[in-house]
Design an enzyme around this catalytic site. Sequence first.
Site, PDB file in Angstrom:
ATOM      1  CB  SER A  29      94.486 115.193  -8.409  1.00 55.71           C
ATOM      2  OG  SER A  29      94.866 116.717  -8.867  1.00 55.71           O
ATOM      3  CB  THR A  39      58.930  87.225 -23.018  1.00 52.80           C
ATOM      4  OG1 THR A  39      57.954  85.876 -22.874  1.00 52.80           O
ATOM      5  CG2 THR A  39      58.701  87.704 -24.231  1.00 52.80           C
ATOM      6  CG  HIS A  40      58.892  85.870 -18.378  1.00 51.16           C
ATOM      7  ND1 HIS A  40      58.879  86.752 -17.322  1.00 51.16           N
ATOM      8  CD2 HIS A  40      57.738  86.265 -19.198  1.00 51.16           C
ATOM      9  CE1 HIS A  40      57.883  87.651 -17.396  1.00 51.16           C
ATOM     10  NE2 HIS A  40      56.840  87.214 -18.722  1.00 51.16           N
ATOM     11  CB  SER A  58      89.470  75.097 -18.974  1.00 55.29           C
ATOM     12  OG  SER A  58      89.838  74.414 -17.778  1.00 55.29           O
ATOM     13  CE  LYS A 115      84.080  74.786 -19.979  1.00 50.91           C
ATOM     14  NZ  LYS A 115      84.449  75.479 -19.015  1.00 50.91           N
ATOM     15  CG  ASN A 129      85.684  78.523 -21.032  1.00 52.13           C
ATOM     16  OD1 ASN A 129      84.805  77.784 -20.762  1.00 52.13           O
ATOM     17  ND2 ASN A 129      86.808  78.228 -20.158  1.00 52.13           N
ATOM     18  CD  GLU A 173      82.444  83.628 -18.850  1.00 53.31           C
ATOM     19  OE1 GLU A 173      83.684  83.736 -18.198  1.00 53.31           O
ATOM     20  OE2 GLU A 173      82.028  82.768 -19.292  1.00 53.31           O
ATOM     21  CE1 TYR A 193      86.836 121.959  -7.102  1.00 52.34           C
ATOM     22  CE2 TYR A 193      88.001 122.474  -5.116  1.00 52.34           C
ATOM     23  CZ  TYR A 193      87.986 121.649  -6.200  1.00 52.34           C
ATOM     24  OH  TYR A 193      88.855 120.560  -6.479  1.00 52.34           O
ATOM     25  CD  GLN A 234      92.618 116.259  -5.482  1.00 48.87           C
ATOM     26  OE1 GLN A 234      93.010 117.480  -5.205  1.00 48.87           O
ATOM     27  NE2 GLN A 234      93.240 115.336  -5.153  1.00 48.87           N
ATOM     28  CE  LYS A 242      90.626 115.990 -11.233  1.00 50.32           C
ATOM     29  NZ  LYS A 242      89.546 116.810 -10.830  1.00 50.32           N
TER      30      LYS A 242
END
Length: 482
Positions: A46, A178-179, A300, A306, A308, A313, A340, A345, A348
């Site tokens: 690790s 709303t919605h 783009s 474009k 963007n 995103e 344990y 392990q 992390k």
Amino acid sequence: MAEAEKSGSPQGVPMTTGSPSRAESRGWEKRLASMPDEQTIDFVQSLSVDKRLYKYDIVGSIAHAQMLAEQKLITRDELKQIKDGLIEISQEIAEGRFKFDKTYEDIHMAIEAALVEKIGEAGKKVHTGRSRNDQVATDIRLWMRDEVEILQVKITLLQKAFVKLAEKYAEDIMPGYTHLQRAQPVSIASYILSFTEQLERDFIRLKNCSELLNICPLGSGAIAGSTLPLDRKGTAKQLGFSDISYNSIDAVSSRDFCAEFIFDCALIATHLSRLAEDWIIYCSQEFGFVQIDDAYCTSSSMMPQKRNPDVLELIRGKTGSVYGCLIAILTILKAQPMGYNRDLQEDKTHIFTAGDIVEACLDMAQAIVSHTKFNTRKISDGLDKGFLDATCLAEYLVGKGIAFRDAHGIVGSLVAFCEQQDKKLAEFSLDQFKQHCTAIDSDVYESLGAAKVAGKYITEGAAGPQQAKRQIAYWNKQLAQR
């Protein structure tokens, strides 16, 4: 990264002639007769992940050695050698001069091996009364305690950016949805401050997480503690923990705090993703509500027109990776027998990933918010579309003594009639209003039109300009104290 049991040859069975014993390079595995092959070393190591814990491992080892000296388990001279050696190793790692050897599996054994090589016999005593099981549990808590503070600072910076943006738009009104349908008019500042509220809960959750994880498992050993006279509370005090763990079995096997930390990260990511979703929509031509600085957009490869919102995103997309970390840690924990197990392990990988992603997303969100404008003219031009004043008209009727359910029905009929006539409510004549409800009087026009409605909100926490100004003042005072 623990003292997991492995099968080996029975005691007394000779090793294959010519094969080096594991003990020659891995002194903690004298029980086993042969070296692991390269595939096993790669699979169980690790070090490639947990080497970032080196500062915490060294700090923990120095505190442990200090306690050993105070308990007369090592000499003062041995303590000095250990401290000096560990400090040198820390400097070597920080300067990139330390060679990480995956043969030693994890950061604990890599540092210990380097210490023994550097100072000799005294280095072999640093692990007295300690297991890698309680050692790693301590290291993670130390790392997470710092990581929580880093995230809280970044949350605060983002909150301040939101408040600064809100100050510019306290008087400006936008549709509230709303919605994803137009609902009621709201102050743009109130909309912006809604994200500040969400982030405040994230800040508090992290604070609670920090308080719960701030106990010291060091001295719990592999599972049962030690027969040596260790001063666990003294070590905990040195490391700034508020207390020690009081059950050695739970202390080495619990990763509740890891799951809670990742959950907190997941909620932060959720809130950032909601911001991203909104602004991705709002910066489209269909809405045109916000203008994100070009520094946080891309174009783009094919369409030259474009612009963007790729950074937003990606914030939205990276949320899924944080969710994956949460599901992973819960899955790891759900079938753990008590004590344990080597499965732990993997913790992390997921706490580091979640923390790193959320740090980066908070930084990007703060930069975007600090360089975004609301197109108030575009918003204002279409503000009275969608009957945003309908609810206020219903409440106006309530003020005239009409039951809300009846008022709701009356306004619903008025809206339907408006749609047929392609009119707004404010465009009705008083006579037309009275045909639907005789209680309506000339003062009705004070409750019509989105801007007028937003100015009439009186409840605490409402989304009007006056409430927004009070909230801005509150947040400026609150955040200045951090």
